[in-house]
Design a protein around this motif. Structure first.
Motif, PDB file in Angstrom:
ATOM      1  N   ARG A 109       0.865  -1.174   0.000  1.00 39.94           N
ATOM      2  CA  ARG A 109       0.000   0.000   0.000  1.00 39.94           C
ATOM      3  C   ARG A 109       0.900   1.221   0.000  1.00 39.94           C
ATOM      4  O   ARG A 109       1.998   1.204   0.575  1.00 39.94           O
ATOM      5  N   ILE A 110       0.428   2.270  -0.624  1.00 41.67           N
ATOM      6  CA  ILE A 110       1.176   3.518  -0.684  1.00 41.67           C
ATOM      7  C   ILE A 110       0.255   4.617  -0.167  1.00 41.67           C
ATOM      8  O   ILE A 110      -0.891   4.742  -0.624  1.00 41.67           O
ATOM      9  N   ARG A 111       0.733   5.358   0.807  1.00 40.09           N
ATOM     10  CA  ARG A 111      -0.058   6.479   1.321  1.00 40.09           C
ATOM     11  C   ARG A 111      -0.163   7.546   0.235  1.00 40.09           C
ATOM     12  O   ARG A 111       0.809   7.837  -0.457  1.00 40.09           O
ATOM     13  N   ARG A 112      -1.337   8.141   0.100  1.00 39.55           N
ATOM     14  CA  ARG A 112      -1.548   9.209  -0.867  1.00 39.55           C
ATOM     15  C   ARG A 112      -0.553  10.341  -0.624  1.00 39.55           C
ATOM     16  O   ARG A 112       0.050  10.868  -1.552  1.00 39.55           O
ATOM     17  N   SER A 113      -0.316  10.677   0.635  1.00 41.90           N
ATOM     18  CA  SER A 113       0.609  11.766   0.956  1.00 41.90           C
ATOM     19  C   SER A 113       2.036  11.414   0.531  1.00 41.90           C
ATOM     20  O   SER A 113       2.767  12.278   0.039  1.00 41.90           O
ATOM     21  N   ASP A 114       2.446  10.141   0.691  1.00 42.31           N
ATOM     22  CA  ASP A 114       3.784   9.718   0.262  1.00 42.31           C
ATOM     23  C   ASP A 114       3.917   9.784  -1.253  1.00 42.31           C
ATOM     24  O   ASP A 114       4.956  10.197  -1.773  1.00 42.31           O
ATOM     25  N   LEU A 115       2.869   9.392  -1.973  1.00 38.04           N
ATOM     26  CA  LEU A 115       2.911   9.457  -3.436  1.00 38.04           C
ATOM     27  C   LEU A 115       2.995  10.908  -3.899  1.00 38.04           C
ATOM     28  O   LEU A 115       3.794  11.240  -4.775  1.00 38.04           O
ATOM     29  N   ASP A 116       2.190  11.775  -3.301  1.00 37.22           N
ATOM     30  CA  ASP A 116       2.216  13.189  -3.678  1.00 37.22           C
ATOM     31  C   ASP A 116       3.582  13.806  -3.397  1.00 37.22           C
ATOM     32  O   ASP A 116       4.109  14.567  -4.209  1.00 37.22           O
ATOM     33  N   HIS A 117       4.159  13.481  -2.248  1.00 35.49           N
ATOM     34  CA  HIS A 117       5.480  14.001  -1.889  1.00 35.49           C
ATOM     35  C   HIS A 117       6.529  13.496  -2.883  1.00 35.49           C
ATOM     36  O   HIS A 117       7.393  14.241  -3.339  1.00 35.49           O
ATOM     37  N   TRP A 118       6.462  12.215  -3.227  1.00 38.00           N
ATOM     38  CA  TRP A 118       7.388  11.613  -4.178  1.00 38.00           C
ATOM     39  C   TRP A 118       7.269  12.280  -5.548  1.00 38.00           C
ATOM     40  O   TRP A 118       8.279  12.577  -6.189  1.00 38.00           O
ATOM     41  N   LEU A 119       6.048  12.541  -5.977  1.00 34.16           N
ATOM     42  CA  LEU A 119       5.840  13.215  -7.266  1.00 34.16           C
ATOM     43  C   LEU A 119       6.416  14.631  -7.243  1.00 34.16           C
ATOM     44  O   LEU A 119       7.024  15.073  -8.222  1.00 34.16           O
ATOM     45  N   ASP A 120       6.246  15.328  -6.125  1.00 34.93           N
ATOM     46  CA  ASP A 120       6.834  16.670  -5.991  1.00 34.93           C
ATOM     47  C   ASP A 120       8.348  16.605  -6.077  1.00 34.93           C
ATOM     48  O   ASP A 120       8.984  17.429  -6.736  1.00 34.93           O
ATOM     49  N   ASP A 121       8.936  15.610  -5.412  1.00 39.61           N
ATOM     50  CA  ASP A 121      10.395  15.449  -5.461  1.00 39.61           C
ATOM     51  C   ASP A 121      10.871  15.139  -6.880  1.00 39.61           C
ATOM     52  O   ASP A 121      11.902  15.644  -7.316  1.00 39.61           O
ATOM     53  N   CYS A 122      10.116  14.308  -7.590  1.00 36.29           N
ATOM     54  CA  CYS A 122      10.481  13.985  -8.979  1.00 36.29           C
ATOM     55  C   CYS A 122      10.408  15.229  -9.852  1.00 36.29           C
ATOM     56  O   CYS A 122      11.264  15.449 -10.706  1.00 36.29           O
ATOM     57  N   GLU A 123       9.401  16.033  -9.618  1.00 38.99           N
ATOM     58  CA  GLU A 123       9.239  17.268 -10.386  1.00 38.99           C
ATOM     59  C   GLU A 123      10.394  18.225 -10.091  1.00 38.99           C
ATOM     60  O   GLU A 123      10.960  18.822 -10.996  1.00 38.99           O
ATOM     61  N   ASP A 124      10.746  18.343  -8.826  1.00 38.68           N
ATOM     62  CA  ASP A 124      11.858  19.219  -8.443  1.00 38.68           C
ATOM     63  C   ASP A 124      13.162  18.730  -9.047  1.00 38.68           C
ATOM     64  O   ASP A 124      13.964  19.524  -9.536  1.00 38.68           O
ATOM     65  N   ALA A 125      13.382  17.423  -9.016  1.00 42.53           N
ATOM     66  CA  ALA A 125      14.613  16.861  -9.569  1.00 42.53           C
ATOM     67  C   ALA A 125      14.680  17.084 -11.076  1.00 42.53           C
ATOM     68  O   ALA A 125      15.754  17.331 -11.629  1.00 42.53           O
ATOM     69  N   ALA A 126      13.546  17.016 -11.745  1.00 43.61           N
ATOM     70  CA  ALA A 126      13.511  17.211 -13.197  1.00 43.61           C
ATOM     71  C   ALA A 126      13.869  18.653 -13.558  1.00 43.61           C
ATOM     72  O   ALA A 126      14.460  18.909 -14.608  1.00 43.61           O
ATOM     73  N   CYS A 127      13.550  19.581 -12.688  1.00 44.77           N
ATOM     74  CA  CYS A 127      13.856  21.000 -12.961  1.00 44.77           C
ATOM     75  C   CYS A 127      15.346  21.267 -12.926  1.00 44.77           C
ATOM     76  O   CYS A 127      15.836  22.136 -13.634  1.00 44.77           O
ATOM     77  N   TRP A 128      16.080  20.500 -12.111  1.00 45.49           N
ATOM     78  CA  TRP A 128      17.504  20.763 -11.928  1.00 45.49           C
ATOM     79  C   TRP A 128      18.401  19.951 -12.848  1.00 45.49           C
ATOM     80  O   TRP A 128      19.582  20.181 -12.917  1.00 45.49           O
ATOM     81  N   ARG A 129      17.847  18.987 -13.557  1.00 43.72           N
ATOM     82  CA  ARG A 129      18.649  18.175 -14.440  1.00 43.72           C
ATOM     83  C   ARG A 129      19.050  18.951 -15.687  1.00 43.72           C
ATOM     84  O   ARG A 129      18.214  19.588 -16.303  1.00 43.72           O
ATOM     85  N   PRO A 130      20.310  18.898 -16.043  1.00 41.61           N
ATOM     86  CA  PRO A 130      20.700  19.554 -17.304  1.00 41.61           C
ATOM     87  C   PRO A 130      20.109  18.787 -18.481  1.00 41.61           C
ATOM     88  O   PRO A 130      20.090  17.570 -18.505  1.00 41.61           O
ATOM     89  N   ARG A 131      19.584  19.543 -19.409  1.00 42.38           N
ATOM     90  CA  ARG A 131      18.994  18.915 -20.599  1.00 42.38           C
ATOM     91  C   ARG A 131      20.092  18.525 -21.565  1.00 42.38           C
ATOM     92  O   ARG A 131      21.053  19.260 -21.789  1.00 42.38           O
ATOM     93  N   THR A 132      19.927  17.354 -22.129  1.00 42.12           N
ATOM     94  CA  THR A 132      20.876  16.903 -23.148  1.00 42.12           C
ATOM     95  C   THR A 132      20.178  16.969 -24.499  1.00 42.12           C
ATOM     96  O   THR A 132      19.041  16.510 -24.650  1.00 42.12           O
ATOM     97  N   THR A 133      20.841  17.577 -25.452  1.00 43.38           N
ATOM     98  CA  THR A 133      20.231  17.694 -26.777  1.00 43.38           C
ATOM     99  C   THR A 133      21.040  16.998 -27.832  1.00 43.38           C
ATOM    100  O   THR A 133      22.130  16.621 -27.701  1.00 43.38           O
TER     101      THR A 133
END
Length: 94
Positions: free
Chosen positions: A70-94
């Motif tokens: 089982r996954i708590r809704r709050s844990d999933l939301d927090h994890w998604l926020d962290d993934c979004e934050d991490a995606a913002c800081w990743r250098p884009r490769t073209t």
């Protein structure tokens, strides 16, 4: 029959009460998601989720005594926020 006399059809039945209790339980458990619900929301397969979990990249899970996750809704939301934050800081490769 008088106006105050209830027929057997008008009396509440046990199965209806059980369904009502089940609905109450369902409302309480919405904060806990099944693995299938999480995979559907993320649009990933169950095997992908297990791969992420093995690599410690999945949201925090709770293992029930029967082995289900089982996954708590709050844990999933927090994890998604962290993934979004991490995606913002990743250098884009073209």
């Amino acid at each position: 029959m008088g106006a105050n006399t209830a027929s057997p059809r008008d009396r509440p039945r046990r199965p209806a009460q059980r369904r009502e209790r089940g609905m109450i339980t369902a409302v309480r458990s919405r904060s806990m998601l099944t693995l299938a619900e999480v995979c559907e929301e993320l649009s990933v397969s169950r095997s992908t989720f297990y791969d992420w979990r093995a690599k410690r990249r999945a949201p925090r899970c709770i293992k029930l005594p029967n082995g289900d996750l089982r996954i708590r809704r709050s844990d999933l939301d927090h994890w998604l926020d962290d993934c979004e934050d991490a995606a913002c800081w990743r250098p884009r490769t073209t």
